[in-house]
Design a protein around this motif. Structure first.
Motif, PDB file in Angstrom:
ATOM      1  N   THR A  57       0.798  -1.235   0.000  1.00 59.21           N
ATOM      2  CA  THR A  57       0.000   0.000   0.000  1.00 59.21           C
ATOM      3  C   THR A  57       0.826   1.279   0.000  1.00 59.21           C
ATOM      4  N   LYS A  58       2.141   1.176   0.233  1.00 56.04           N
ATOM      5  CA  LYS A  58       2.976   2.373   0.337  1.00 56.04           C
ATOM      6  C   LYS A  58       4.250   2.190  -0.473  1.00 56.04           C
ATOM      7  N   PRO A  59       4.798   3.275  -0.976  1.00 62.30           N
ATOM      8  CA  PRO A  59       6.086   3.157  -1.662  1.00 62.30           C
ATOM      9  C   PRO A  59       7.178   2.747  -0.668  1.00 62.30           C
ATOM     10  N   ALA A  60       8.100   1.931  -1.133  1.00 61.88           N
ATOM     11  CA  ALA A  60       9.179   1.474  -0.257  1.00 61.88           C
ATOM     12  C   ALA A  60      10.476   1.410  -1.061  1.00 61.88           C
ATOM     13  N   SER A  61      11.570   1.631  -0.355  1.00 62.74           N
ATOM     14  CA  SER A  61      12.864   1.482  -1.011  1.00 62.74           C
ATOM     15  C   SER A  61      13.077   0.000  -1.320  1.00 62.74           C
ATOM     16  N   LEU A  62      14.007  -0.285  -2.188  1.00 61.84           N
ATOM     17  CA  LEU A  62      14.285  -1.666  -2.557  1.00 61.84           C
ATOM     18  C   LEU A  62      14.710  -2.483  -1.330  1.00 61.84           C
ATOM     19  N   HIS A  68      10.789  -6.909   3.805  1.00 60.46           N
ATOM     20  CA  HIS A  68       9.409  -7.333   4.059  1.00 60.46           C
ATOM     21  C   HIS A  68       9.051  -8.588   3.270  1.00 60.46           C
ATOM     22  N   VAL A  69       9.448  -8.647   2.004  1.00 58.46           N
ATOM     23  CA  VAL A  69       9.175  -9.837   1.199  1.00 58.46           C
ATOM     24  C   VAL A  69       9.862 -11.053   1.807  1.00 58.46           C
ATOM     25  N   GLY A  70      11.104 -10.882   2.242  1.00 54.49           N
ATOM     26  CA  GLY A  70      11.815 -11.987   2.886  1.00 54.49           C
ATOM     27  C   GLY A  70      11.104 -12.471   4.135  1.00 54.49           C
ATOM     28  N   ALA A  71      10.604 -11.539   4.927  1.00 57.84           N
ATOM     29  CA  ALA A  71       9.886 -11.912   6.148  1.00 57.84           C
ATOM     30  C   ALA A  71       8.591 -12.647   5.816  1.00 57.84           C
ATOM     31  N   ILE A  72       7.888 -12.161   4.786  1.00 54.64           N
ATOM     32  CA  ILE A  72       6.642 -12.820   4.384  1.00 54.64           C
ATOM     33  C   ILE A  72       6.928 -14.214   3.834  1.00 54.64           C
ATOM     34  N   MET A  73       7.910 -14.328   2.979  1.00 51.68           N
ATOM     35  CA  MET A  73       8.219 -15.612   2.331  1.00 51.68           C
ATOM     36  C   MET A  73       8.743 -16.655   3.318  1.00 51.68           C
TER      37      MET A  73
END
Length: 81
Positions: A57-62, A68-73
């Motif tokens: 929902t928000k812009p994020a730096s790479l 966050h993707v790593g934490a989700i995965m």
């Protein structure tokens, strides 16, 4: 536990005040409030830095996006705080 980074939402669930700015609140919020009053769920503040849903929902730096993707995965949730 529902982790929420919006303090206004938490206050609205905890304090069912009806006023001009909250009269549009959908039935789902009343449902959540009812379940919290019964002790079935609880809402807890989470800092936006720890809110993995923010990448949708928000812009994020790479770097933030990758964290966050790593934490989700890898199934790393807020319980690991």
């Amino acid at each position: 536990t529902i982790f929420e980074d919006n303090q206004g939402t938490i206050h609205l669930v905890n304090n069912p005040v009806h006023h001009r700015r909250s009269k549009h609140i959908d039935l789902r919020w009343h449902y959540i409030r009812d379940k919290q009053e019964l002790g079935i769920i609880k809402m807890e503040k989470v800092h936006t830095d720890l809110n993995h849903a923010d990448i949708f929902t928000k812009p994020a730096s790479l770097a933030v996006f990758r964290r966050h993707v790593g934490a989700i995965m890898h199934g790393v949730g807020l319980d690991a705080r």
